[in-house]
Structure formats: C-alpha cells, structure tokens
Design an enzyme around this catalytic site. Structure first.
Site, mmCIF file in Angstrom:
data_model
loop_
_atom_site.group_PDB
_atom_site.id
_atom_site.type_symbol
_atom_site.label_atom_id
_atom_site.label_comp_id
_atom_site.label_asym_id
_atom_site.label_seq_id
_atom_site.Cartn_x
_atom_site.Cartn_y
_atom_site.Cartn_z
ATOM 1 N N GLU A 1 -13.571 -1.342 6.957
ATOM 2 C CA GLU A 1 -12.861 -1.493 8.231
ATOM 3 C C GLU A 1 -13.641 -0.913 9.404
ATOM 4 O O GLU A 1 -13.382 -1.280 10.546
ATOM 5 C CB GLU A 1 -11.446 -0.895 8.151
ATOM 6 C CG GLU A 1 -11.425 0.600 7.960
ATOM 7 C CD GLU A 1 -10.015 1.156 7.798
ATOM 8 O OE1 GLU A 1 -9.210 0.561 7.069
ATOM 9 O OE2 GLU A 1 -9.736 2.193 8.401
ATOM 10 N N TYR B 1 -3.069 11.502 6.598
ATOM 11 C CA TYR B 1 -3.257 10.122 7.013
ATOM 12 C C TYR B 1 -2.182 9.207 6.407
ATOM 13 O O TYR B 1 -1.876 9.314 5.229
ATOM 14 C CB TYR B 1 -4.648 9.613 6.587
ATOM 15 C CG TYR B 1 -4.717 8.124 6.685
ATOM 16 C CD1 TYR B 1 -4.861 7.523 7.926
ATOM 17 C CD2 TYR B 1 -4.521 7.315 5.565
ATOM 18 C CE1 TYR B 1 -4.827 6.146 8.048
ATOM 19 C CE2 TYR B 1 -4.497 5.943 5.679
ATOM 20 C CZ TYR B 1 -4.654 5.363 6.932
ATOM 21 O OH TYR B 1 -4.605 4.004 7.037
ATOM 22 N N ARG C 1 0.869 -1.182 0.000
ATOM 23 C CA ARG C 1 0.000 0.000 0.000
ATOM 24 C C ARG C 1 0.905 1.231 0.000
ATOM 25 O O ARG C 1 1.877 1.275 0.753
ATOM 26 C CB ARG C 1 -0.850 -0.039 1.273
ATOM 27 C CG ARG C 1 -1.789 1.113 1.410
ATOM 28 C CD ARG C 1 -2.461 1.095 2.764
ATOM 29 N NE ARG C 1 -1.879 2.097 3.636
ATOM 30 C CZ ARG C 1 -2.509 2.629 4.698
ATOM 31 N NH1 ARG C 1 -3.731 2.216 5.006
ATOM 32 N NH2 ARG C 1 -1.924 3.530 5.428
ATOM 33 N N HIS D 1 -9.144 6.671 2.777
ATOM 34 C CA HIS D 1 -9.573 6.914 4.152
ATOM 35 C C HIS D 1 -10.830 7.785 4.244
ATOM 36 O O HIS D 1 -10.871 8.785 4.986
ATOM 37 C CB HIS D 1 -8.415 7.495 4.980
ATOM 38 C CG HIS D 1 -8.354 6.926 6.373
ATOM 39 N ND1 HIS D 1 -8.936 7.547 7.444
ATOM 40 C CD2 HIS D 1 -7.808 5.795 6.850
ATOM 41 C CE1 HIS D 1 -8.733 6.820 8.523
ATOM 42 N NE2 HIS D 1 -8.064 5.739 8.198
ATOM 43 N N TRP E 1 -11.936 11.991 8.935
ATOM 44 C CA TRP E 1 -10.491 11.760 9.059
ATOM 45 C C TRP E 1 -10.095 10.492 8.311
ATOM 46 O O TRP E 1 -10.760 9.530 8.289
ATOM 47 C CB TRP E 1 -10.069 11.617 10.534
ATOM 48 C CG TRP E 1 -8.625 11.253 10.609
ATOM 49 C CD1 TRP E 1 -7.560 12.044 10.315
ATOM 50 C CD2 TRP E 1 -8.084 9.965 10.918
ATOM 51 N NE1 TRP E 1 -6.395 11.349 10.445
ATOM 52 C CE2 TRP E 1 -6.693 10.055 10.802
ATOM 53 C CE3 TRP E 1 -8.656 8.737 11.286
ATOM 54 C CZ2 TRP E 1 -5.838 8.984 11.043
ATOM 55 C CZ3 TRP E 1 -7.831 7.670 11.521
ATOM 56 C CH2 TRP E 1 -6.425 7.790 11.399
ATOM 57 N N GLU F 1 -9.050 1.934 -1.493
ATOM 58 C CA GLU F 1 -9.765 1.616 -0.248
ATOM 59 C C GLU F 1 -10.565 2.802 0.288
ATOM 60 O O GLU F 1 -10.098 3.947 0.223
ATOM 61 C CB GLU F 1 -8.708 1.183 0.774
ATOM 62 C CG GLU F 1 -9.242 0.939 2.162
ATOM 63 C CD GLU F 1 -8.120 0.521 3.108
ATOM 64 O OE1 GLU F 1 -7.080 0.008 2.637
ATOM 65 O OE2 GLU F 1 -8.275 0.708 4.322
ATOM 66 N N ARG G 1 -13.626 -5.390 4.042
ATOM 67 C CA ARG G 1 -12.548 -5.259 5.037
ATOM 68 C C ARG G 1 -13.000 -5.452 6.488
ATOM 69 O O ARG G 1 -12.194 -5.442 7.404
ATOM 70 C CB ARG G 1 -11.883 -3.884 4.880
ATOM 71 C CG ARG G 1 -10.957 -3.905 3.690
ATOM 72 C CD ARG G 1 -10.299 -2.600 3.427
ATOM 73 N NE ARG G 1 -9.571 -2.026 4.522
ATOM 74 C CZ ARG G 1 -8.436 -2.492 5.039
ATOM 75 N NH1 ARG G 1 -7.900 -3.589 4.551
ATOM 76 N NH2 ARG G 1 -7.837 -1.873 6.029
ATOM 77 N N GLU H 1 -4.209 -7.382 5.389
ATOM 78 C CA GLU H 1 -3.337 -6.252 5.728
ATOM 79 C C GLU H 1 -2.371 -6.653 6.849
ATOM 80 O O GLU H 1 -2.752 -7.337 7.794
ATOM 81 C CB GLU H 1 -4.197 -5.067 6.204
ATOM 82 C CG GLU H 1 -3.383 -3.842 6.571
ATOM 83 C CD GLU H 1 -4.257 -2.647 6.975
ATOM 84 O OE1 GLU H 1 -5.459 -2.839 7.233
ATOM 85 O OE2 GLU H 1 -3.719 -1.530 7.017
ATOM 86 N N ASP I 1 -5.159 3.822 0.162
ATOM 87 C CA ASP I 1 -6.275 4.077 1.094
ATOM 88 C C ASP I 1 -6.685 5.546 1.001
ATOM 89 O O ASP I 1 -5.889 6.437 1.314
ATOM 90 C CB ASP I 1 -5.801 3.744 2.519
ATOM 91 C CG ASP I 1 -6.945 3.684 3.521
ATOM 92 O OD1 ASP I 1 -8.063 4.122 3.178
ATOM 93 O OD2 ASP I 1 -6.717 3.192 4.652
HETATM 94 C C1 GCO Z 1 -5.942 0.861 7.560
HETATM 95 C C2 GCO Z 1 -6.711 1.800 8.417
HETATM 96 C C3 GCO Z 1 -6.064 2.236 9.671
HETATM 97 C C4 GCO Z 1 -7.060 3.043 10.508
HETATM 98 C C5 GCO Z 1 -6.898 2.693 11.940
HETATM 99 C C6 GCO Z 1 -7.896 3.406 12.812
HETATM 100 O O1 GCO Z 1 -6.286 0.786 6.400
HETATM 101 O O2 GCO Z 1 -5.061 0.205 8.084
HETATM 102 O O3 GCO Z 1 -7.293 2.823 7.651
HETATM 103 O O4 GCO Z 1 -4.865 2.917 9.483
HETATM 104 O O5 GCO Z 1 -6.919 4.397 10.313
HETATM 105 O O6 GCO Z 1 -6.995 1.316 12.076
HETATM 106 O O7 GCO Z 1 -7.896 2.889 14.088
HETATM 107 MG MG MG Z 2 -7.958 1.864 5.839
#
Ligand code: GCO
Ligand code: MG
Length: 402
Positions: A262, A159, A147, A212, A402, A236, A283, A339, A210
C-alpha cells in the site's frame, strides 16, 4: 480533442481529499484523485505548479505518451508525491476517454472479467470480545471477507482500532499523536484472536489481518506459522518492504499468504518480491502507483508470477480512486480482492458515484467513464484541515514504524 484547463480541488468532508479536474475543448471533463494522507498539499502544489502547465493543449487520448512525459520528463523519478500527481492526471484522462467513447472505463481495460468484485471489510474492537461482535455485524451486512484487528492487552491503543464509538479513521486532526508499541505483546495476542474468530464463525469467512509494517522478518515468519491453522486469506504488511529480500525469510517459514504494497508507488518497489514469488497479493493502488497506465503493467507482470491484486481501499483513497479501482478490478484477470473502508455520508455526498455494494460484492456501475463526480459547491463547505497519521514508539521510547 484538447485539454483546455485543469485545476485542483481540496476538500475535507470528514477527511482531506485532493482531486484533479481536467477539462477539454469538447466540454468533457475527467476526475483524478491525488490524495496522499498527511501530505495532501504537496501533491496539490506539484500538480498546480509543475504538472498542469505541461498538459494544457495536449490530446487527452494520449495516456501513454502523457504518462511517459510526466514520469521521464521530470528527470526525478518515483516517490509518493510525484506518482500520486501522475496518477491524478492519468485517471482523469481515462475518465475523459470513457466519457468520449460513451463506455465505462472497464471496457477500455479488457472488458468484464467478472460480474462482481469481492471486497473485504474492517472489523475491530478494543478487545477480542468487541472484535467478535464487530465481525458478526459485518457478516450480517453480507461481507464474505473480513479483516480483523483488536486491541492488545498492555497497550493503550493500536493501529486499526476505533478510539470511540465512531468508525476507525487513521489520520487525526492536528499534529501527529504518539502511540506505544510492543511486538512482544502483539505476538502473544494475535493467534488467540484468530483462534476465537474461527471457533465462533467457522471456516467459511475469508479472514485477513494487517500487521502494518511492525515486525521483523523472523517475527513475521513466526506469526504466519502460528496463524496457519486459521487459514487466513492474507497477512498484510508483515514487515517494512524497502528491503525486498526480507520477505524471503518470511516465505521460508510460513504458508500464510502475504499481501504487501500500500505504500509502494512503482513496480520497482515490488520487482524482487514478485519475480521471486515471495508475495501473493500486490496492494499498490491507482492513486499511489501512477494510475491505470502503470498499474496495468504492474498487474500484468505480477500475473506471470501467480501474484494477484488486493488494492488498498482505506478512507484516505477518495471515491474517485474507489471507482477507478472497481473498473480495474472488473477488467483484469489476476484480481484477488478489494479493500472497502466505507466513506462517511458527507464524503459520499461530495462525490456522487455509481458504484454499489451487494452481498459481499461491489460493481462499478455502467456509466461512461468512471461514474463518479465532484460536487464543487458542496466541497467548498469543507475546507482543508491539517491532519496527520500517528507515530509509534516502543515502550522504551524508541521511534518505530507505525
Ligand atoms: C489499510 C491501511 C490503512 C493505512 C492508511 C494510511 O490496510 O487500509 O493500512 O489503514 O494505515 O491508509 O493512510
Ligand atoms: Mg494496510
């Protein structure tokens, strides 16, 4: 066999973890992870005050009945705290079953469907050159899937980027810090990053990215289209997924594969995404999605629609979840990728485990149960420390995802 005792352990060997230990009258115990980043103490209290008293005296082999009892029996359904608590119980019970039957948990879930689990690493850098160096470093370590995230010109930090020389860790000690965000600056930058990564490393590496949860569906459609020449393994969390049909717009505009989930905690968070084939990878993982009992159903449902798994594996998921995920990944048919964000040495010492990495793949090991333990006396040396994820504001000060 009967459950005789259960208790929660909270430890912070670099970051906070919530672990449930369940003991039985046959001397066999099991471990489950209940870590919810930034909200750890709520899961601990939910378990201690409301769940543990309800499971004492029950047969630990009755994983389906106990899951239904905790889910339906609470009347109040779903939600990350509830589902993490149910997951902690469920995973600990499967650990007990495996130990009692003297077999690794993957054998209880369908047996080995593959010999190794394809994992992806995180490469990041404050700019494109540093990100390229980090990709090279991970490639050297044997990763076949990476990634890639990089700093964005015009934004102080973002991020996925380490602030200092250490590794990237999303939660920060104390109250939430504030980051700034601009989708405009981000969108101008991402395709330049991947153009360079492909130019330097060629076509063989699997590349992931990602977003995010920061784009609108149409912005995500544009990004996916721009990234098509670089053949990403996935893009992602392009947009927040409370509005599942938002993903229809993305799908209509790009062939870049999409991963999401996630922050999901139930199959109902992904029901429309899956049955409409708007996503490619799910995820939602064991700790936040109710454990093996619920995830097995979710994965089987996803399989009918060509959706594969791509479990979240950030550092805030403890080694107990990592072990559990690797058993699950070994057994199910529609596994996609896992991951891997390695834990610190301190965390690995607190949770001795059997799983291992070699040549881009991981294996869960063949110990009975999950093959992970908790060193409670070492854990006691690292008391809980308040830590939160950051919040994001647009350049004009508006709070955003975020
Ligand atoms: C990822 C995630 C993490 C999250 C985190 C939040 O893809 O691994 O986006 O980085 O931000 O798990 O607690
Ligand atoms: Mg993520």
């Amino acid at each position: 066999m009967k459950i005789t005792n259960a208790y929660v352990n909270i430890t912070s060997p670099g970051r906070n973890f919530v672990t449930l230990k369940i003991e039985t009258d046959e001397g066999i115990h099991g471990l489950g992870d209940g870590t919810l980043n930034g909200r750890e103490l709520s899961v601990a209290s939910y378990l201690t005050e409301h769940v543990i008293p309800c499971i004492i005296g029950r047969d630990p082999f009755q994983t389906e009945d106990i899951w239904q009892y905790l889910y339906r029996g609470a009347y109040w359904r779903r939600g990350p705290v509830t589902m993490a608590a149910i997951a902690a119980v469920d995973v600990a019970l499967w650990d007990i079953k495996g130990k009692a039957l003297n077999t690794p948990v993957y054998n209880l879930l369908g047996g080995k469907s593959r010999e190794g689990i394809l994992v992806y690493a995180h490469a990041n850098g404050k700019d494109i050159d540093h990100a390229l160096e980090d990709v090279a470093r991970h490639k050297e370590m044997g990763f076949k899937a990476i990634r890639v995230q990089s700093g964005i010109p015009g934004l102080a930090t973002t991020y996925g980027i380490s602030k200092g020389p250490g590794r990237y860790e999303p939660a920060e000690r104390g109250l939430p810090s504030e980051y700034e965000w601009s989708s405009e600056l981000y969108l101008r930058h991402v395709s330049k990053l991947f153009a360079q990564v492909r130019e330097v490393f060629g076509d063989e590496l699997h590349l992931l990215h990602d977003c995010h949860h920061r784009l609108t569906p149409i912005e995500a459609g544009r990004l996916g289209k721009e990234l098509e020449p670089f053949h990403l393994f996935w893009m992602e969390d392009p947009t927040p997924a409370e509005l599942q049909e938002g993903y229809k717009i993305i799908r209509e505009h790009t062939t870049t594969p999409i991963a999401v989930g996630e922050v999901f905690n139930s199959i109902w968070d992904a029901h429309d995404l899956i049955r409409n084939q708007w996503i490619d990878y799910l995820r939602m993982t064991l700790v936040h999605g109710g454990g093996f009992t619920h995830l097995k159903k979710a994965a089987d449902f996803a399989d009918l629609y060509h959706v594969r798994t791509g479990f979240h594996g950030a550092t805030d998921l403890s080694p107990v979840t990592m072990a559990a995920a690797l058993h699950f990944d070994t057994a199910i048919h529609n596994f996609g990728i896992q991951e891997l964000m390695p834990h610190t040495d301190e965390t690995d010492a607190v949770f001795p485990h059997q799983y291992s990495f070699k040549d881009g793949l991981m294996v869960p090991g063949d110990a009975p149960g999950l093959g992970v333990e908790l060193d409670e006396s070492l854990a006691a040396k690292y008391p809980y420390q308040r830590a939160y994820l950051p919040v994001n504001r647009k350049l004009d000060g508006t709070l955003t995802d975020w």
